[in-house]
Design a protein around this motif. Structure first.
Motif, PDB file in Angstrom:
ATOM      1  N   SER A  97      11.053   4.972   1.403  1.00  0.00           N
ATOM      2  CA  SER A  97       9.849   5.172   0.599  1.00  0.00           C
ATOM      3  C   SER A  97       9.153   3.850   0.299  1.00  0.00           C
ATOM      4  O   SER A  97       7.931   3.725   0.446  1.00  0.00           O
ATOM      5  N   GLY A  98       9.915   2.855  -0.116  1.00  0.00           N
ATOM      6  CA  GLY A  98       9.344   1.549  -0.440  1.00  0.00           C
ATOM      7  C   GLY A  98       8.702   0.880   0.757  1.00  0.00           C
ATOM      8  O   GLY A  98       7.587   0.361   0.663  1.00  0.00           O
ATOM      9  N   LEU A  99       9.384   0.905   1.900  1.00  0.00           N
ATOM     10  CA  LEU A  99       8.819   0.279   3.097  1.00  0.00           C
ATOM     11  C   LEU A  99       7.615   1.063   3.591  1.00  0.00           C
ATOM     12  O   LEU A  99       6.618   0.464   4.008  1.00  0.00           O
ATOM     13  N   ALA A 100       7.669   2.380   3.537  1.00  0.00           N
ATOM     14  CA  ALA A 100       6.530   3.197   3.971  1.00  0.00           C
ATOM     15  C   ALA A 100       5.296   2.882   3.121  1.00  0.00           C
ATOM     16  O   ALA A 100       4.192   2.746   3.659  1.00  0.00           O
ATOM     17  N   GLN A 101       5.473   2.750   1.829  1.00  0.00           N
ATOM     18  CA  GLN A 101       4.342   2.409   0.955  1.00  0.00           C
ATOM     19  C   GLN A 101       3.771   1.040   1.322  1.00  0.00           C
ATOM     20  O   GLN A 101       2.555   0.856   1.375  1.00  0.00           O
ATOM     21  N   TYR A 102       4.659   0.090   1.560  1.00  0.00           N
ATOM     22  CA  TYR A 102       4.215  -1.251   1.939  1.00  0.00           C
ATOM     23  C   TYR A 102       3.451  -1.206   3.265  1.00  0.00           C
ATOM     24  O   TYR A 102       2.365  -1.778   3.385  1.00  0.00           O
ATOM     25  N   LEU A 103       4.011  -0.529   4.266  1.00  0.00           N
ATOM     26  CA  LEU A 103       3.353  -0.455   5.574  1.00  0.00           C
ATOM     27  C   LEU A 103       1.975   0.200   5.474  1.00  0.00           C
ATOM     28  O   LEU A 103       1.005  -0.288   6.044  1.00  0.00           O
ATOM     29  N   ASP A 104       1.892   1.296   4.748  1.00  0.00           N
ATOM     30  CA  ASP A 104       0.614   1.989   4.628  1.00  0.00           C
ATOM     31  C   ASP A 104      -0.399   1.163   3.849  1.00  0.00           C
ATOM     32  O   ASP A 104      -1.608   1.261   4.092  1.00  0.00           O
ATOM     33  N   SER A 105       0.061   0.309   2.951  1.00  0.00           N
ATOM     34  CA  SER A 105      -0.863  -0.502   2.150  1.00  0.00           C
ATOM     35  C   SER A 105      -1.660  -1.475   3.004  1.00  0.00           C
ATOM     36  O   SER A 105      -2.776  -1.831   2.645  1.00  0.00           O
ATOM     37  N   TRP A 106      -1.130  -1.887   4.125  1.00  0.00           N
ATOM     38  CA  TRP A 106      -1.879  -2.817   4.970  1.00  0.00           C
ATOM     39  C   TRP A 106      -2.187  -2.276   6.355  1.00  0.00           C
ATOM     40  O   TRP A 106      -3.105  -2.733   7.013  1.00  0.00           O
ATOM     41  N   GLN A 107      -1.454  -1.250   6.817  1.00  0.00           N
ATOM     42  CA  GLN A 107      -1.747  -0.676   8.134  1.00  0.00           C
ATOM     43  C   GLN A 107      -2.655   0.550   8.044  1.00  0.00           C
ATOM     44  O   GLN A 107      -3.243   0.949   9.042  1.00  0.00           O
ATOM     45  N   LYS A 108      -2.728   1.159   6.852  1.00  0.00           N
ATOM     46  CA  LYS A 108      -3.608   2.318   6.617  1.00  0.00           C
ATOM     47  C   LYS A 108      -3.411   3.410   7.666  1.00  0.00           C
ATOM     48  O   LYS A 108      -4.346   3.904   8.272  1.00  0.00           O
ATOM     49  N   VAL A 109      -2.132   3.809   7.862  1.00  0.00           N
ATOM     50  CA  VAL A 109      -1.809   4.817   8.883  1.00  0.00           C
ATOM     51  C   VAL A 109      -1.488   6.178   8.277  1.00  0.00           C
ATOM     52  O   VAL A 109      -1.245   7.133   9.011  1.00  0.00           O
ATOM     53  N   GLY A 110      -1.482   6.274   6.971  1.00  0.00           N
ATOM     54  CA  GLY A 110      -1.128   7.531   6.313  1.00  0.00           C
ATOM     55  C   GLY A 110       0.360   7.592   6.036  1.00  0.00           C
ATOM     56  O   GLY A 110       1.166   6.918   6.693  1.00  0.00           O
ATOM     57  N   ASN A 111       0.731   8.405   5.061  1.00  0.00           N
ATOM     58  CA  ASN A 111       2.118   8.454   4.602  1.00  0.00           C
ATOM     59  C   ASN A 111       3.098   8.906   5.680  1.00  0.00           C
ATOM     60  O   ASN A 111       4.168   8.326   5.831  1.00  0.00           O
ATOM     61  N   GLU A 112       2.747   9.940   6.440  1.00  0.00           N
ATOM     62  CA  GLU A 112       3.682  10.466   7.449  1.00  0.00           C
ATOM     63  C   GLU A 112       3.983   9.432   8.532  1.00  0.00           C
ATOM     64  O   GLU A 112       5.134   9.202   8.887  1.00  0.00           O
ATOM     65  N   GLU A 113       2.944   8.797   9.067  1.00  0.00           N
ATOM     66  CA  GLU A 113       3.138   7.778  10.100  1.00  0.00           C
ATOM     67  C   GLU A 113       3.853   6.553   9.529  1.00  0.00           C
ATOM     68  O   GLU A 113       4.728   5.976  10.172  1.00  0.00           O
ATOM     69  N   ALA A 114       3.504   6.153   8.323  1.00  0.00           N
ATOM     70  CA  ALA A 114       4.160   5.006   7.688  1.00  0.00           C
ATOM     71  C   ALA A 114       5.645   5.289   7.503  1.00  0.00           C
ATOM     72  O   ALA A 114       6.481   4.413   7.715  1.00  0.00           O
TER      73      ALA A 114
END
Length: 81
Positions: free
Chosen positions: A46-63
């Motif tokens: 969850s933490g890494l997915a939030q971080y990834l989506d914060s700068w990659q803007k790929v959406g929660n599922e992809e993140a």
């Protein structure tokens, strides 16, 4: 004598990074609780997915997919691969 950078066994963050050093010598402060115990798999994903989506803007599922793929390549989570 050579210097080898130490990295978090959970996420790969350099342990020399600002604010990375926590109570554990194997894991960064973001991957552990205040006593240095590794957080749960779900918390790590969850933490890494939030971080990834914060700068990659790929959406929660992809993140989340990317977070799982990345974390299972790390020593702390290799058994989840």
């Amino acid at each position: 004598m050579s210097y080898t950078e130490q990295h978090c066994h959970s996420c790969g963050m350099p342990l020399s990074a600002p604010d990375a050093r926590g109570a554990s010598d194997k894991y960064c402060a973001y991957c552990t609780d205040s006593e240095g115990n590794l957080k749960s798999w779900d918390e790590a994903v969850s933490g890494l997915a939030q971080y990834l989506d914060s700068w990659q803007k790929v959406g929660n599922e992809e993140a989340r997919k990317r977070a799982i793929r990345y974390l299972t390549s790390m020593p702390a989570w290799a058994d989840r691969a």
